[in-house]
Design an enzyme around this catalytic site. Sequence first.
Site, PDB file in Angstrom:
ATOM      1  N   GLY A   1      -7.329  -4.932   7.120  1.00 10.18           N
ATOM      2  CA  GLY A   1      -6.747  -4.001   8.088  1.00 10.18           C
ATOM      3  C   GLY A   1      -7.539  -3.875   9.374  1.00 10.18           C
TER       4      GLY A   1
ATOM      5  CE  LYS B   1      -3.434  -2.843   2.170  1.00 10.75           C
ATOM      6  NZ  LYS B   1      -4.623  -2.960   2.994  1.00 10.75           N
TER       7      LYS B   1
ATOM      8  CG  HIS C   1      -6.606  -3.321  -2.627  1.00 20.13           C
ATOM      9  ND1 HIS C   1      -7.146  -2.532  -1.652  1.00 20.13           N
ATOM     10  CD2 HIS C   1      -6.009  -4.355  -1.998  1.00 20.13           C
ATOM     11  CE1 HIS C   1      -6.869  -3.068  -0.454  1.00 20.13           C
ATOM     12  NE2 HIS C   1      -6.169  -4.172  -0.652  1.00 20.13           N
TER      13      HIS C   1
ATOM     14  CD  GLU D   1      -6.540  -0.379   1.304  1.00 18.08           C
ATOM     15  OE1 GLU D   1      -5.459  -0.227   0.714  1.00 18.08           O
ATOM     16  OE2 GLU D   1      -6.660  -1.101   2.321  1.00 18.08           O
TER      17      GLU D   1
ATOM     18  CD  GLU E   1      -7.179  -8.326  -0.595  1.00 17.89           C
ATOM     19  OE1 GLU E   1      -6.209  -8.670   0.090  1.00 17.89           O
ATOM     20  OE2 GLU E   1      -7.301  -7.195  -1.066  1.00 17.89           O
TER      21      GLU E   1
HETATM   22  P1  PGA Z   1      -4.261  -6.471   5.581  1.00 21.82           P
HETATM   23  O1  PGA Z   1      -4.484  -6.001   4.056  1.00 21.82           O
HETATM   24  O2  PGA Z   1      -3.453  -7.752   5.526  1.00 21.82           O
HETATM   25  O3  PGA Z   1      -3.511  -5.352   6.234  1.00 21.82           O
HETATM   26  O4  PGA Z   1      -5.617  -6.698   6.172  1.00 21.82           O
HETATM   27  C1  PGA Z   1      -4.743  -6.927   3.051  1.00 21.82           C
HETATM   28  C2  PGA Z   1      -4.938  -6.226   1.738  1.00 21.82           C
HETATM   29  O5  PGA Z   1      -5.530  -5.144   1.725  1.00 21.82           O
HETATM   30  O6  PGA Z   1      -4.497  -6.725   0.685  1.00 21.82           O
END
Ligand code: PGA
Length: 254
Positions: free
Chosen positions: A175, A11, A97, A99, A169
């Site tokens: 997160g 990220k 992703h 995000e 995911e």
């Molecule tokens: P995380 O993120 O392992 O910090 O939960 C995973 C991702 O967003 O790919």
Amino acid sequence: MRKKLIAGNWKMNKTVNETIRFFDNLLTNIDHSIISKVDIAVFPPFLDLYVALEKCKKIDIIIGAQNMYYKDEGAYTGEISPVMLKESGVNNVIIGHSERRCYFNDSDNVINEKVLSAISHNINPILCIGETEKERKDNKHFTVIERQIKRDLFNINSENIRNITIAYEPIWAIGTGKIATPDDADEMHKHIRHIIGEIYDNEVAENLRILYGGSVKPNNSKSLLERNNIDGALIGGASLKPDLFLEIIKSAIE
Ligand code: PGA
């Protein structure tokens, strides 16, 4: 047999110097024989790609980008094109992703354009899909995932799908420290494989690598990775520390 893939998504973390330190540490501590047993990938920020590629010249660790635009060049301030990635030696990219979807409005349509563009430049996408907490509570998770797959892979033919990896995911697990149970994750991966089998065929579905992502840590990775349908992990937070990342890599071959 699908070889497992352990991928770190950094990220917006790590400067160039921090990237150098990360790889110095990882490459000193990794047992090189592990590479034949599991695929490893790291997706650093764009500015760190050059140094990461340099560091991994002599070791088979995939270095990829976290995003790309779908046009080759032009007036798109702030964007990076597949042509630029390819010339830099980048052959893998994360697309869609959550995000990107949530904060930068990457729609299924845009994500589909990006997947098509990556494929046309021989860049292998990891396509991320996942449902929100509310969608799961409302029991809509299976249909949401099916819709994402159908939209994001629109016009991808049965040859090109072979170069794509899917990462499941669940948004509520990213997160947050909350994690899908191995049963829930395996069930969803099975569902994804079934949909891919329907769109393409069983052989394509059997060969497709499906990663799990969302709060994967050394203390939970083994229980996920030992499941039949879970072919690896996409790791955020825990991929930033070489020792934790290495522990997860090892848990994939235990
Ligand atoms: P995380 O993120 O392992 O910090 O939960 C995973 C991702 O967003 O790919």
